[in-house]
Design an enzyme around this catalytic site. Structure first.
Site, PDB file in Angstrom:
ATOM      1  N   SER A 198     -17.261  -3.355  22.305  1.00  8.84           N
ATOM      2  CA  SER A 198     -18.212  -2.885  23.188  1.00  8.84           C
ATOM      3  C   SER A 198     -19.521  -3.235  22.581  1.00  8.84           C
ATOM      4  O   SER A 198     -19.762  -3.076  21.572  1.00  8.84           O
ATOM      5  CB  SER A 198     -18.039  -1.607  23.562  1.00  8.84           C
ATOM      6  OG  SER A 198     -19.174  -1.114  24.364  1.00  8.84           O
ATOM      7  N   LYS A 233     -18.977  -9.673  25.135  1.00  6.73           N
ATOM      8  CA  LYS A 233     -17.817 -10.173  25.656  1.00  6.73           C
ATOM      9  C   LYS A 233     -18.096 -10.706  27.100  1.00  6.73           C
ATOM     10  O   LYS A 233     -17.698 -11.952  27.602  1.00  6.73           O
ATOM     11  CB  LYS A 233     -16.529  -9.083  25.447  1.00  6.73           C
ATOM     12  CG  LYS A 233     -15.423  -9.653  25.838  1.00  6.73           C
ATOM     13  CD  LYS A 233     -14.335  -8.966  25.078  1.00  6.73           C
ATOM     14  CE  LYS A 233     -14.549  -7.396  25.107  1.00  6.73           C
ATOM     15  NZ  LYS A 233     -14.431  -6.797  26.520  1.00  6.73           N
ATOM     16  N   THR A 234     -18.615  -9.635  28.078  1.00  6.20           N
ATOM     17  CA  THR A 234     -18.730 -10.135  29.499  1.00  6.20           C
ATOM     18  C   THR A 234     -19.680 -10.868  29.508  1.00  6.20           C
ATOM     19  O   THR A 234     -19.865 -11.957  30.320  1.00  6.20           O
ATOM     20  CB  THR A 234     -18.877  -8.687  29.963  1.00  6.20           C
ATOM     21  OG1 THR A 234     -17.957  -7.700  30.084  1.00  6.20           O
ATOM     22  CG2 THR A 234     -19.101  -8.951  31.624  1.00  6.20           C
ATOM     23  N   ASP A 249     -12.164  -8.785  30.151  1.00  5.69           N
ATOM     24  CA  ASP A 249     -11.892  -7.674  29.454  1.00  5.69           C
ATOM     25  C   ASP A 249     -10.607  -7.546  28.947  1.00  5.69           C
ATOM     26  O   ASP A 249     -10.100  -7.326  27.593  1.00  5.69           O
ATOM     27  CB  ASP A 249     -12.249  -6.314  29.850  1.00  5.69           C
ATOM     28  CG  ASP A 249     -12.435  -5.124  29.042  1.00  5.69           C
ATOM     29  OD1 ASP A 249     -12.920  -5.468  27.934  1.00  5.69           O
ATOM     30  OD2 ASP A 249     -11.680  -4.123  29.208  1.00  5.69           O
ATOM     31  N   ARG A 289     -15.175   6.741  26.327  1.00  9.38           N
ATOM     32  CA  ARG A 289     -13.744   7.324  26.287  1.00  9.38           C
ATOM     33  C   ARG A 289     -13.985   8.281  25.187  1.00  9.38           C
ATOM     34  O   ARG A 289     -14.676   8.603  24.301  1.00  9.38           O
ATOM     35  CB  ARG A 289     -12.795   6.163  25.742  1.00  9.38           C
ATOM     36  CG  ARG A 289     -12.518   5.038  26.858  1.00  9.38           C
ATOM     37  CD  ARG A 289     -11.676   3.950  26.238  1.00  9.38           C
ATOM     38  NE  ARG A 289     -12.393   3.193  25.089  1.00  9.38           N
ATOM     39  CZ  ARG A 289     -12.074   3.536  23.867  1.00  9.38           C
ATOM     40  NH1 ARG A 289     -11.356   4.421  23.575  1.00  9.38           N
ATOM     41  NH2 ARG A 289     -12.869   3.026  22.914  1.00  9.38           N
ATOM     42  N   HIS A 310      -7.450  -7.822  24.232  1.00  9.54           N
ATOM     43  CA  HIS A 310      -8.895  -7.151  24.610  1.00  9.54           C
ATOM     44  C   HIS A 310      -9.783  -8.303  24.476  1.00  9.54           C
ATOM     45  O   HIS A 310     -10.419  -8.475  23.564  1.00  9.54           O
ATOM     46  CB  HIS A 310      -9.127  -5.913  23.492  1.00  9.54           C
ATOM     47  CG  HIS A 310     -10.382  -5.437  24.256  1.00  9.54           C
ATOM     48  ND1 HIS A 310     -11.276  -4.693  23.097  1.00  9.54           N
ATOM     49  CD2 HIS A 310     -10.911  -4.879  25.267  1.00  9.54           C
ATOM     50  CE1 HIS A 310     -12.077  -4.154  23.870  1.00  9.54           C
ATOM     51  NE2 HIS A 310     -12.004  -4.338  25.141  1.00  9.54           N
ATOM     52  N   ARG A 348     -22.952   1.631  32.721  1.00 11.36           N
ATOM     53  CA  ARG A 348     -21.975   0.831  33.003  1.00 11.36           C
ATOM     54  C   ARG A 348     -22.080   0.377  34.679  1.00 11.36           C
ATOM     55  O   ARG A 348     -22.735   1.000  35.370  1.00 11.36           O
ATOM     56  CB  ARG A 348     -20.574   1.361  32.810  1.00 11.36           C
ATOM     57  CG  ARG A 348     -20.141   1.549  31.264  1.00 11.36           C
ATOM     58  CD  ARG A 348     -19.588   0.457  30.725  1.00 11.36           C
ATOM     59  NE  ARG A 348     -18.945   0.446  29.471  1.00 11.36           N
ATOM     60  CZ  ARG A 348     -18.471  -0.485  28.903  1.00 11.36           C
ATOM     61  NH1 ARG A 348     -17.960  -1.618  29.387  1.00 11.36           N
ATOM     62  NH2 ARG A 348     -18.163  -0.313  27.377  1.00 11.36           N
ATOM     63  N   LYS A 393      -8.175   1.703  30.820  1.00 12.79           N
ATOM     64  CA  LYS A 393      -7.523   1.534  29.617  1.00 12.79           C
ATOM     65  C   LYS A 393      -6.349   2.075  29.454  1.00 12.79           C
ATOM     66  O   LYS A 393      -5.495   1.902  28.745  1.00 12.79           O
ATOM     67  CB  LYS A 393      -8.599   2.205  28.707  1.00 12.79           C
ATOM     68  CG  LYS A 393      -9.932   1.568  28.428  1.00 12.79           C
ATOM     69  CD  LYS A 393      -9.738   0.011  28.144  1.00 12.79           C
ATOM     70  CE  LYS A 393     -10.979  -0.549  27.805  1.00 12.79           C
ATOM     71  NZ  LYS A 393     -10.808  -2.131  27.677  1.00 12.79           N
TER      72      LYS A 393
END
Length: 538
Positions: free
Chosen positions: A239, A243-244, A258, A60, A221, A323, A201
């Site tokens: 990031s 988290k994932t 997410d 981003r 988030h 990714r 996003k």
């Protein structure tokens, strides 16, 4: 319209200003995969996944994200470096230029929706210049049934033109790329960047305004999963914090990885229909579920393939931000629909590159609010130009770049929900132990998993002196024992060889916390302010 066995639907885009009919509507991921390869825009990896390169931008671009300032947003949005205002007339002119550009292009259009809870369903139309961008939209948004498509009425539209380059002097952008939200026209306009994350996003940012302002619902988030007893766990994190990875648990059903909403009736629902995971250093042994999801239908971004299509997940020569996107059903153990109730545990994940935070600690309500507003993690050397040693990084609510309102608004909502539901809140350091980055080592994933499992099962015990030690610098409660984790690992100071160096580094981090929190102090209560580190270095 392209000839295709399954692409029998047609659609007109004249209401958007697009006059031609060279439109591929609602193509299957298999068709989009094939078209991408035929056009030389991607390769098929040995796993069957589609591998693409997003071009100039592999992440981003926060400084090029704008919100149109109008009667809807002017008094509500927290304007500044994160939410940068854009003039309505400038948006209208730029939109017309992008549409004129797309009038000469073959287009890919998809109707989809966000929010798994039917009471919150948001219909979305995505107009893409590239086939693989449209495949990403298939993966990441929720997929309507044939019946739902018959009467489909899009509320929001994403216009995605990676090949269009803005002229900053004329168009009002900072440079040639841009991602602009217009709440009046309900359009997310994206140009000059092929990074697909801008698509999801954009809608996430829109919901982060819509849900709290109009629906009294907290957007988050975070990832979420649910156990056999229908207890829901929420994982906040920036990031690279896990988290994932940590929410994808073979013993718990995944709700989403997410973006979620938490309703007034204590229900948590996924915004999305897929996952967008980092794959740097991915391995089958450490993350089998994510590794197994990389198959036909998945899209790998900016990875390096050998001549046989085999991915080298350790190769970051294109970007650290490699990714994969895949529809959520590529994970076997998922909650259907993507909704959970009965929230029992919240985990704040941080990759502390200073190596001073405990690997897991229990937070009081005040500490939870403080750390939520702070949103701490750390940058390590090499991830950005000029970063040669660990640097603290704070992102309010663990998602500041996507939050149009003041962080205190989201923190107030979370604090209220925590008190109402009686959840336990944990701070989990997935970063370094035994010293800072370059000296210590990354916390072993198996230890982090064991600590989270113990928290979920109640094995970490009640919050008392017998079970917990109050950290002398940060004031958080670290457990003295945890099944499957060496006792020494639970105390960050004990893992260092030099006590003085440990405390010097710990105080350096507390000072960074305090400096960052200054901009929130006038909005935070005395209780929340005291939730932060209270000890000062001499």
């Amino acid at each position: 319209m392209k000839d295709s066995a399954s692409a029998t639907k047609t659609i007109s885009l004249k209401s958007y200003g697009i006059d031609h009919d060279n439109i591929n509507y609602q193509l299957s991921p298999e068709e989009l995969h094939q078209i991408t390869i035929e056009k030389g825009m991607g390769r098929e990896a040995s796993s069957g996944a589609l591998a693409v390169n997003t071009g100039e931008f592999t992440g981003r671009s926060p400084m090029d994200r704008f919100i149109v300032k109008d009667e809807i947003t002017s008094e509500k949005v927290w304007w500044g470096k994160i939410n940068i205002p854009f003039e309505s007339d400038k948006f209208d002119a730029l939109y017309d230029k992008v549409i004129a550009y797309l009038n000469d292009k073959e287009l890919y259009v998809r109707d989809s929706y966000a929010c798994a809870d039917p009471d919150y369903k948001l219909n979305i139309r995505v107009i893409n210049e590239y086939p693989w961008s449209n495949m990403f939209a298939y993966n990441m948004f929720l997929r309507p049934t044939e019946v739902e498509l018959e009467g489909f009425d899009p509320e929001w539209t994403v216009v995605n033109a990676p090949g269009f380059m803005a002229d900053p002097k004329v168009d009002g952008t900072r440079q040639h790329n841009f991602a602009i939200l217009n709440f009046g026209r309900k359009i997310a306009l994206i140009g000059g960047t092929g990074y697909t994350g801008e698509i999801k996003k954009g809608i996430f940012s829109a919901l982060n305004f819509i849900l709290p302002v109009y629906r009294n619902t907290l957007p988050m988030h975070c990832s979420a999963n649910v156990g056999e007893d229908d207890d829901t766990a929420i994982f906040f994190g920036l990031s690279g914090t896990g988290k994932t990875t940590l929410s994808t648990d073979p013993n718990r059903k995944l709700i989403g990885d997410d973006e979620h909403g938490w309703t007034p009736d204590n229900t948590v629902f996924n915004f999305e229909g897929g996952c967008y995971a980092k794959v740097i250093d991915l391995s089958k042994d450490k993350e089998p579920e994510i590794y197994g999801a990389i198959k036909k239908g998945a899209i790998l971004e900016n990875v390096v393939l050998d001549d046989n299509g085999v991915v080298d997940f350790s190769d970051t020569s294109i970007t650290q931000n490699t990714r994969v996107s895949y529809p959520i059903h590529h994970i076997e153990n998922i909650k259907q629909p993507s909704i959970g109730k009965n929230v029992k545990n919240i985990f704040f994940l941080t990759a502390d590159a200073f190596g001073v935070l405990p690997p897991i600690s229990k937070l009081t309500p005040a500490q939870a609010a403080y750390h939520f507003i702070s949103g701490y993690t750390a940058k390590v050397a090499g991830t950005e130009a000029g970063v040669v040693e660990p640097q603290p990084s704070f992102s309010a609510c663990f998602g500041a770049p996507f939050m149009p309102l003041h962080p205190a608004k989201y923190a107030e909502m979370l604090s209220k929900k925590m008190k109402e539901s009686g959840v336990d809140v944990w701070l989990v350091n997935t970063g370094w132990t035994g010293g800072p980055y370059g000296v210590g080592t990354r916390m072993k994933l198996k230890y982090t998993r064991a600590m989270i499992s113990a928290a979920l099962s109640g094995e970490l015990g009640l919050y008392n002196y017998e079970k917990y030690h109050i950290h002398s610098v940060f004031g958080v409660a670290q457990p003295r024992e945890c099944p499957g984790v060496p006792t020494k690992v639970l105390s960050p100071r004990a893992t260092w060889d030099d006590d003085e160096a440990y405390y010097r580094t710990a105080f350096k981090l507390t000072n960074a916390f305090r400096e960052n929190f200054k901009k929130f102090e006038e909005y935070a209560s005395e209780e929340i302010r005291r939730g932060g580190p209270q000890r000062y270095a001499f």
